[in-house]
Design an enzyme around this catalytic site. Structure first.
Site, PDB file in Angstrom:
ATOM      1  N   ASP A 162       0.759  -1.243   0.000  1.00 36.65           N
ATOM      2  CA  ASP A 162       0.000   0.000   0.000  1.00 36.65           C
ATOM      3  C   ASP A 162       0.794   1.301   0.000  1.00 36.65           C
ATOM      4  O   ASP A 162       0.541   2.171  -0.805  1.00 36.65           O
ATOM      5  CB  ASP A 162      -0.929   0.028   1.219  1.00 36.65           C
ATOM      6  CG  ASP A 162      -1.971  -1.075   1.179  1.00 36.65           C
ATOM      7  OD1 ASP A 162      -1.807  -2.038   0.408  1.00 36.65           O
ATOM      8  OD2 ASP A 162      -2.948  -0.974   1.927  1.00 36.65           O
ATOM      9  N   GLU A 388       1.170  -9.136  11.580  1.00 35.01           N
ATOM     10  CA  GLU A 388       0.917  -8.795  10.174  1.00 35.01           C
ATOM     11  C   GLU A 388       2.231  -8.714   9.395  1.00 35.01           C
ATOM     12  O   GLU A 388       2.354  -9.195   8.282  1.00 35.01           O
ATOM     13  CB  GLU A 388       0.188  -7.445  10.106  1.00 35.01           C
ATOM     14  CG  GLU A 388      -0.147  -6.985   8.710  1.00 35.01           C
ATOM     15  CD  GLU A 388      -0.953  -5.680   8.691  1.00 35.01           C
ATOM     16  OE1 GLU A 388      -1.207  -5.115   9.773  1.00 35.01           O
ATOM     17  OE2 GLU A 388      -1.334  -5.244   7.594  1.00 35.01           O
TER      18      GLU A 388
HETATM   19  C1  GLC Z   1      -3.072  -3.989   3.792  1.00 39.18           C
HETATM   20  C2  GLC Z   1      -1.972  -4.587   2.939  1.00 39.18           C
HETATM   21  C3  GLC Z   1      -2.593  -5.468   1.880  1.00 39.18           C
HETATM   22  C4  GLC Z   1      -3.482  -6.499   2.533  1.00 39.18           C
HETATM   23  C5  GLC Z   1      -4.487  -5.876   3.492  1.00 39.18           C
HETATM   24  C6  GLC Z   1      -5.211  -6.905   4.338  1.00 39.18           C
HETATM   25  O1  GLC Z   1      -3.914  -3.164   3.074  1.00 39.18           O
HETATM   26  O2  GLC Z   1      -1.153  -3.639   2.394  1.00 39.18           O
HETATM   27  O3  GLC Z   1      -1.610  -6.096   1.109  1.00 39.18           O
HETATM   28  O4  GLC Z   1      -4.131  -7.264   1.581  1.00 39.18           O
HETATM   29  O5  GLC Z   1      -3.829  -5.013   4.371  1.00 39.18           O
HETATM   30  O6  GLC Z   1      -4.290  -7.704   5.021  1.00 39.18           O
END
Ligand code: GLC
Length: 423
Positions: A162, A388
């Site tokens: 992101d 995460e």
């Molecule tokens: C964030 C990450 C993305 C992922 C999401 C849910 O937005 O950057 O890659 O899919 O979180 O985990």
């Protein structure tokens, strides 16, 4: 995590997937991400496949239930309305599919994982063949309308990475003057230092508005958006997925000509993303031609896709990345001034990216390097749990906890086999 036996960690990983199950689909983590995310679900299916194959298939099947008539499989599926999440369905206003969803996509890892699962369940894989093929065709039409052989993203979130520094410069062309006031939810759940800054968030929302204003017509968006950036991550993941789709087409006795043409275009396209100064595959602003300045963890994904033309230079760059940190693979070049070790995609390490990079290394016979990454990923999770993502210097747990894709990679990659103290 001291004192935990390896079996306990396997049990915990399975418990995380079960706890994050919302009935046929899994949320990435409770609270921060309360919906179904595209590539998260696909990695999650790999984890479920180690103990519940039916549930693994279901995870991918529910994702494809949200496929749009134009072929796009959306990045978030909003099956329930969760007022705690922002920006939710009322902001996206993307009502083109059978279920409420966002208006963009995410890295197309699905064909690769479906092929892995297909070995034992070919009927369920065959049922997904057409939807996969339509999704892949959507990428080529909507994100490479000029046939360059590289895939663009129209929103940083489409890359799955992101707030990578790569999107900063191209993002300056986005008009944020009409974004207005809004309240973020992410910063009340996770430390501010680990989340994107306000200026980045304004741009994310302006691009959502841009799509809404064009009624999520992807041909128009591609033609008119100021943010159209070729991404080595999506390009490589799609190429790998096309190869896996082709293998399935052969098994199912289907014609492979169209897939072969797409593969050839993507293979040839890769060279346009080779940035000689960074000695890495880098993203490229298709509106200006400018390269992003530094390598990122996605720079190594062409190996996952079987693109080996630049392998020696790429291995040198990978060594520089891994030697500068304790827990590879950092999401951004650790020697760059832009490296930010705890802030989201600006430095930290991610288990599922490591799995893809290691897979690529094995394809070129670099087993030692692949083992190194696998062992370091196991160490990270033993030290800091199923976070995460992780700080690459000290292995801190970052972002959300009890995270589905970290648990899934632990199981699917057999990290339990790597005992504590392995070096
Ligand atoms: C964030 C990450 C993305 C992922 C999401 C849910 O937005 O950057 O890659 O899919 O979180 O985990």
């Amino acid at each position: 995590m001291d004192g935990m036996t390896p079996d306990t960690l396997d049990d915990r990983a399975r418990a995380i997937l079960r706890d994050n199950d919302r009935g046929g689909y899994t949320v990435p983590t409770a609270g921060l991400y309360p919906y179904q995310w595209n590539w998260d679900s696909v990695f999650v299916a790999m984890g479920f496949a180690t103990f519940d194959r039916d549930r693994a298939w279901q995870e991918i099947e529910t994702l494809f239930e949200a496929q749009w008539p134009d072929g796009m499989v959306p990045h978030i599926v909003f099956r329930v309305d969760e007022p705690t999440y922002f920006p939710g369905p009322s902001v996206w206003q993307a009502n083109k599919g059978p279920l409420p969803s966002s208006g963009i996509s995410q890295p197309p890892v699905a064909a690769t994982v479906i092929r892995m699962l297909a070995e034992q369940d070919s009927a369920r894989a065959e049922a997904l063949f057409e939807p996969l093929d339509r999704w892949h065709r959507w990428w080529h039409a909507a994100r490479d309308p000029d046939g360059l052989g590289v895939m663009a993203i129209t929103h940083p979130w489409e890359s799955g990475r992101d707030n990578l520094p790569d999107w900063d410069k191209p993002g300056q062309a986005i008009d944020t003057s009409k974004v207005g006031d809004y309240t973020r939810r992410d910063t009340s759940l996770v430390d501010n230092d680990q989340r994107p800054k306000k200026a980045d968030y304004d741009r994310y929302l302006a691009l959502v508005q841009f799509g809404v204003d064009r009624d999520w017509d992807h041909a128009r968006i591609a033609a008119e958006t100021p943010f159209f950036v070729a991404d080595p991550g999506i390009t490589a993941i799609l190429l790998r997925a096309e190869r896996d789709l082709r293998a399935m087409a052969e098994t199912f006795g289907r014609d492979t000509n169209a897939i072969d043409a797409r593969i050839a275009r993507l293979e040839a396209g890769h060279e346009q993303l080779w940035n000689p100064e960074a000695k890495a595959y880098c993203s490229r602003n298709l509106r200006t031609g400018a390269f992003a300045p530094d390598g990122t963890s996605a720079s190594f994904l062409p190996l996952f896709a079987g693109v080996t033309d630049r392998k020696d230079e790429l291995l040198e760059t990978l060594d520089a990345f891994t030697n500068a940190v304790t827990y590879p693979v950092p999401s951004y070049d650790p020697q760059s001034a832009l490296f930010d070790p705890l802030r989201y995609w600006r430095g930290p390490s991610w288990a599922m990216v490591n799995w893809m990079i290691a897979d690529g290394l094995r394809q070129i016979g670099e087993d030692q390097k692949a083992d190194r990454i696998r062992i370091d990923t196991a160490k990270l999770i033993r030290k800091s749990g199923f976070a995460e993502y992780f700080g690459p210097l000290q292995g801190e747990p970052c972002g959300g906890q009890n995270f589905s894709w970290t648990a899934a990679i632990w199981l699917a990659w057999g990290l339990n086999e790597i005992s504590e103290g392995t070096d």
